[in-house]
Design an enzyme around this catalytic site. Structure first.
Site, PDB file in Angstrom:
ATOM      1  N   TYR A   3      59.972  11.192  31.051  1.00 51.37           N
ATOM      2  CA  TYR A   3      61.225  11.375  31.793  1.00 51.37           C
ATOM      3  C   TYR A   3      60.881  12.197  33.033  1.00 51.37           C
ATOM      4  O   TYR A   3      60.308  13.276  32.905  1.00 51.37           O
ATOM      5  CB  TYR A   3      62.251  12.141  30.951  1.00 51.37           C
ATOM      6  CG  TYR A   3      62.842  11.348  29.807  1.00 51.37           C
ATOM      7  CD1 TYR A   3      62.189  11.250  28.579  1.00 51.37           C
ATOM      8  CD2 TYR A   3      64.063  10.694  29.942  1.00 51.37           C
ATOM      9  CE1 TYR A   3      62.739  10.524  27.523  1.00 51.37           C
ATOM     10  CE2 TYR A   3      64.615   9.976  28.892  1.00 51.37           C
ATOM     11  CZ  TYR A   3      63.954   9.895  27.691  1.00 51.37           C
ATOM     12  OH  TYR A   3      64.502   9.177  26.658  1.00 51.37           O
ATOM     13  N   LYS A  53      71.004   7.650  23.226  1.00 51.15           N
ATOM     14  CA  LYS A  53      71.884   7.869  22.079  1.00 51.15           C
ATOM     15  C   LYS A  53      72.825   6.694  21.751  1.00 51.15           C
ATOM     16  O   LYS A  53      73.364   6.628  20.648  1.00 51.15           O
ATOM     17  CB  LYS A  53      72.770   9.111  22.330  1.00 51.15           C
ATOM     18  CG  LYS A  53      72.028  10.394  22.319  1.00 51.15           C
ATOM     19  CD  LYS A  53      71.716  10.843  20.906  1.00 51.15           C
ATOM     20  CE  LYS A  53      70.500  11.717  20.860  1.00 51.15           C
ATOM     21  NZ  LYS A  53      69.430  11.256  20.010  1.00 51.15           N
ATOM     22  N   TYR A 111      67.469  15.155  20.511  1.00 52.43           N
ATOM     23  CA  TYR A 111      66.836  13.894  20.924  1.00 52.43           C
ATOM     24  C   TYR A 111      66.448  13.036  19.713  1.00 52.43           C
ATOM     25  O   TYR A 111      66.599  11.816  19.733  1.00 52.43           O
ATOM     26  CB  TYR A 111      65.611  14.182  21.791  1.00 52.43           C
ATOM     27  CG  TYR A 111      65.006  12.935  22.421  1.00 52.43           C
ATOM     28  CD1 TYR A 111      65.555  12.387  23.584  1.00 52.43           C
ATOM     29  CD2 TYR A 111      63.904  12.299  21.853  1.00 52.43           C
ATOM     30  CE1 TYR A 111      65.020  11.244  24.160  1.00 52.43           C
ATOM     31  CE2 TYR A 111      63.365  11.153  22.423  1.00 52.43           C
ATOM     32  CZ  TYR A 111      63.928  10.634  23.576  1.00 52.43           C
ATOM     33  OH  TYR A 111      63.396   9.500  24.140  1.00 52.43           O
TER      34      TYR A 111
HETATM   35  P1  FAD Z   1      77.423  -4.160  22.635  1.00 50.49           P
HETATM   36  O1  FAD Z   1      75.951  -4.211  22.481  1.00 50.49           O
HETATM   37  O2  FAD Z   1      77.985  -4.082  24.008  1.00 50.49           O
HETATM   38  O3  FAD Z   1      78.019  -5.435  21.892  1.00 50.49           O
HETATM   39  C1  FAD Z   1      79.377  -5.820  22.013  1.00 50.49           C
HETATM   40  C2  FAD Z   1      79.488  -7.315  21.781  1.00 50.49           C
HETATM   41  O4  FAD Z   1      80.858  -7.694  21.825  1.00 50.49           O
HETATM   42  C3  FAD Z   1      78.775  -8.129  22.834  1.00 50.49           C
HETATM   43  O5  FAD Z   1      77.925  -9.079  22.223  1.00 50.49           O
HETATM   44  C4  FAD Z   1      79.907  -8.788  23.620  1.00 50.49           C
HETATM   45  O6  FAD Z   1      79.545 -10.051  24.141  1.00 50.49           O
HETATM   46  C5  FAD Z   1      80.982  -8.882  22.549  1.00 50.49           C
HETATM   47  N1  FAD Z   1      82.343  -8.972  23.085  1.00 50.49           N
HETATM   48  C6  FAD Z   1      82.866  -8.292  24.141  1.00 50.49           C
HETATM   49  N2  FAD Z   1      84.146  -8.628  24.337  1.00 50.49           N
HETATM   50  C7  FAD Z   1      84.444  -9.543  23.392  1.00 50.49           C
HETATM   51  C8  FAD Z   1      85.619 -10.283  23.094  1.00 50.49           C
HETATM   52  N3  FAD Z   1      86.730 -10.121  23.825  1.00 50.49           N
HETATM   53  N4  FAD Z   1      85.603 -11.141  22.067  1.00 50.49           N
HETATM   54  C9  FAD Z   1      84.463 -11.307  21.322  1.00 50.49           C
HETATM   55  N5  FAD Z   1      83.315 -10.636  21.570  1.00 50.49           N
HETATM   56  C10 FAD Z   1      83.303  -9.768  22.589  1.00 50.49           C
HETATM   57  N6  FAD Z   1      70.990   3.338  23.306  1.00 50.49           N
HETATM   58  C11 FAD Z   1      70.090   4.015  22.531  1.00 50.49           C
HETATM   59  O7  FAD Z   1      70.465   4.438  21.426  1.00 50.49           O
HETATM   60  N7  FAD Z   1      68.780   4.210  22.902  1.00 50.49           N
HETATM   61  C12 FAD Z   1      68.331   3.773  24.117  1.00 50.49           C
HETATM   62  O8  FAD Z   1      67.142   3.931  24.402  1.00 50.49           O
HETATM   63  C13 FAD Z   1      69.275   3.113  25.001  1.00 50.49           C
HETATM   64  N8  FAD Z   1      68.898   2.639  26.207  1.00 50.49           N
HETATM   65  C14 FAD Z   1      69.772   1.916  26.968  1.00 50.49           C
HETATM   66  C15 FAD Z   1      69.338   1.448  28.196  1.00 50.49           C
HETATM   67  C16 FAD Z   1      70.214   0.721  29.002  1.00 50.49           C
HETATM   68  C17 FAD Z   1      69.731   0.225  30.344  1.00 50.49           C
HETATM   69  C18 FAD Z   1      71.538   0.434  28.556  1.00 50.49           C
HETATM   70  C19 FAD Z   1      72.493  -0.374  29.410  1.00 50.49           C
HETATM   71  C20 FAD Z   1      71.967   0.901  27.325  1.00 50.49           C
HETATM   72  C21 FAD Z   1      71.107   1.648  26.530  1.00 50.49           C
HETATM   73  N9  FAD Z   1      71.510   2.144  25.290  1.00 50.49           N
HETATM   74  C22 FAD Z   1      70.627   2.879  24.530  1.00 50.49           C
HETATM   75  C23 FAD Z   1      72.882   1.896  24.792  1.00 50.49           C
HETATM   76  C24 FAD Z   1      72.975   0.714  23.815  1.00 50.49           C
HETATM   77  O9  FAD Z   1      72.392  -0.440  24.391  1.00 50.49           O
HETATM   78  C25 FAD Z   1      74.447   0.440  23.459  1.00 50.49           C
HETATM   79  O10 FAD Z   1      75.035   1.660  23.073  1.00 50.49           O
HETATM   80  C26 FAD Z   1      74.609  -0.602  22.326  1.00 50.49           C
HETATM   81  O11 FAD Z   1      74.358  -1.894  22.817  1.00 50.49           O
HETATM   82  C27 FAD Z   1      76.012  -0.572  21.713  1.00 50.49           C
HETATM   83  O12 FAD Z   1      76.164  -1.607  20.780  1.00 50.49           O
HETATM   84  P2  FAD Z   1      77.574  -2.262  20.474  1.00 50.49           P
HETATM   85  O13 FAD Z   1      77.318  -3.310  19.441  1.00 50.49           O
HETATM   86  O14 FAD Z   1      78.566  -1.211  20.186  1.00 50.49           O
HETATM   87  O15 FAD Z   1      78.039  -2.917  21.849  1.00 50.49           O
HETATM   88  C1  PHB Z   2      64.227   2.197  26.843  1.00 48.05           C
HETATM   89  O1  PHB Z   2      63.066   2.101  26.389  1.00 48.05           O
HETATM   90  O2  PHB Z   2      64.874   1.204  27.196  1.00 48.05           O
HETATM   91  C2  PHB Z   2      64.843   3.544  26.943  1.00 48.05           C
HETATM   92  C3  PHB Z   2      64.163   4.643  26.462  1.00 48.05           C
HETATM   93  C4  PHB Z   2      64.738   5.905  26.556  1.00 48.05           C
HETATM   94  C5  PHB Z   2      65.965   6.052  27.162  1.00 48.05           C
HETATM   95  C6  PHB Z   2      66.653   4.951  27.638  1.00 48.05           C
HETATM   96  C7  PHB Z   2      66.084   3.687  27.534  1.00 48.05           C
HETATM   97  O3  PHB Z   2      66.494   7.298  27.273  1.00 48.05           O
END
Ligand code: FAD
Ligand code: PHB
Length: 389
Positions: free
Chosen positions: A202, A298, A386
């Protein structure tokens, strides 16, 4: 019109919806998952990478951790760099570790488990509408392939991410939201290139934050703080690697392998909490309920913990005719969520470049980071947050 009945109607086949369906099925509770996108779209999204030990344990209980435990990379520390200085924060004193394993892979494992359980999600549904969520028999209406359908349920789980419909079904007079929108985003790339270091780095740099992460010993996942209106087309692979190298200490910059990128995307940063997480027979979980900036890694971990708690509460309802866990879900999940919000917002604030940042503000950031790496107490607090509380 097609009519179906299930115990728990789940909206969204992201990690939270799929894991909830899996945990419920193992306890003998029926569910149907409705997903707006196609299977390929859901399986193609590149997102999180860091999984806490507590999350691994839930996934193991859900019977979906075999590949994660075989292929995931166990990390016992992270590097924090500022300017030319780089410090390692070691997790082992607190027996902490995290597993680096892509959300894309975890989604595939969960999807495979749903297929093996004979209950794959219903993909490509349109216009999901929640009805009678404050009554005994809520319903989900939707269309699929032009045909209208209704799914009768006992409960509805809103696992449809930040832009989903379920949170919006809670009356405005009941729903409170708390939000911080950050004036920057992350530009992320995936590349077939060995990571810069064997652990995550980081970086807090004058030019902005950067993160060197990975998916395997041969695949890098890297991020740069960027403007919110960043156009991916303006970022050639060469420009990305040059910018990343310019933010790394010289010794590490030389290790950047400038491979062609496989994926490039921009994500805005946001902190968001909705409350309550329950309205009648609707329960929110995962990104539908809260967003953390990705700095603390997270989001996915919170989502899996939410559904583990929700699954236990639903199972208690069916197996033991107890509703105390359902009644406690919102307050107890929110306490855990706010703690992760605190850590994620803090780490974001000390590592990023803010518009209008003064030299005093920068001095404060560097003092925070100096305190973090040089105080055993500060390091312990960081490791606790973390790696998972
Ligand atoms: P989502 O993954 O958003 O899934 C929701 C689903 O609902 C989707 O498939 C969508 O298509 C569907 N949906 C939406 N609206 C509707 C509808 N009206 N009808 C039917 N279906 C619908 N988290 C970590 O813990 N560690 C990490 O290292 C980390 N890194 C990240 C890096 C990036 C760049 C990003 C963007 C996020 C990161 N996150 C990380 C966060 C993590 O990706 C999300 O918190 C996680 O995807 C949440 O899961 P979810 O199932 O709640 O939501
Ligand atoms: C990742 O590998 O995508 C990643 C790792 C650590 C973070 C966010 C994303 O804090």
């Amino acid at each position: 019109m097609g009519s179906l009945r299930t115990q728990v109607g789940i909206i969204g086949a992201g990690p939270s919806g799929l894991a909830l369906a899996q945990l419920l099925q193992l306890a003998g509770v029926d569910s149907v998952v409705l997903e707006r996108r196609s299977r390929d779209y859901v399986l193609g999204r590149v997102r999180a990478g860091v999984i806490e030990q507590g999350t691994v344990e839930i996934l193991r209980r859900a019977g979906v951790a075999r590949r994660l435990e075989r292929e995931g990379l166990i990390h016992h520390g992270v590097e924090i760099a500022a300017g030319e200085r780089c410090h390692r924060i070691d997790f082992t004193a607190q027996s902490g570790s995290v597993t680096v394993y892509g959300q894309t892979e975890l989604t595939k494992d969960l999807m495979d488990a749903r297929d093996a359980g004979g209950a794959p999600p219903v993909f490509e549904v349109d216009g999901v509408v929640l009805e009678d969520i404050d009554r005994e028999r809520p319903r989900l209406r939707y269309t699929r392939g032009g045909k209208a359908n209704v799914l009768e349920c006992d409960f509805i789980a809103g696992c449809d991410g930040f832009h989903g419909v379920s949170r919006k079904a809670i009356p405005a007079a009941v729903l409170k939201t708390h939000e911080r929108v950050y004036p920057f985003g992350w530009l992320g790339v995936l590349a077939e290139a060995p990571p810069v270091s064997s652990e995550l780095i980081y970086l807090s740099h004058e030019r902005g934050f950067a993160l060197c992460s990975m998916r395997s010993a041969t695949r890098s996942r890297c991020y740069l703080q960027c403007e919110l209106d960043t156009n991916i087309g303006d970022w050639s692979d060469e420009r990305f690697w040059d910018e990343l190298a310019s933010r790394l200490p010289a010794e590490l910059a030389g290790r950047v392998v400038r491979a062609p990128t496989i994926e490039k995307s921009v994500a805005p940063l946001r902190s968001f909490v909705a409350e309550p997480l329950r309205y009648g027979r609707l329960f929110l979980a995962g990104d539908a309920a809260h967003i953390v900036p990705p700095t603390g890694a997270k989001g996915l971990n919170l989502a899996i913990r939410d559904v583990d708690q929700l699954a236990a509460a639903l199972v208690a309802h069916y197996a033991e005719r107890r509703d105390d866990l359902l009644d406690a879900y919102s307050a107890s999940a929110l306490r855990r969520i706010w703690r992760a919000e605190r850590f994620s917002a803090w780490l974001t604030s000390v590592l990023h470049r803010y518009p209008g940042r003064t030299s005093f503000d920068r001095g404060m950031q560097l003092a925070e980071l100096d305190h973090l790496v040089s105080s055993a107490v500060a390091r312990a607090a960081f490791v606790e947050a973390y790696t998972g509380f």
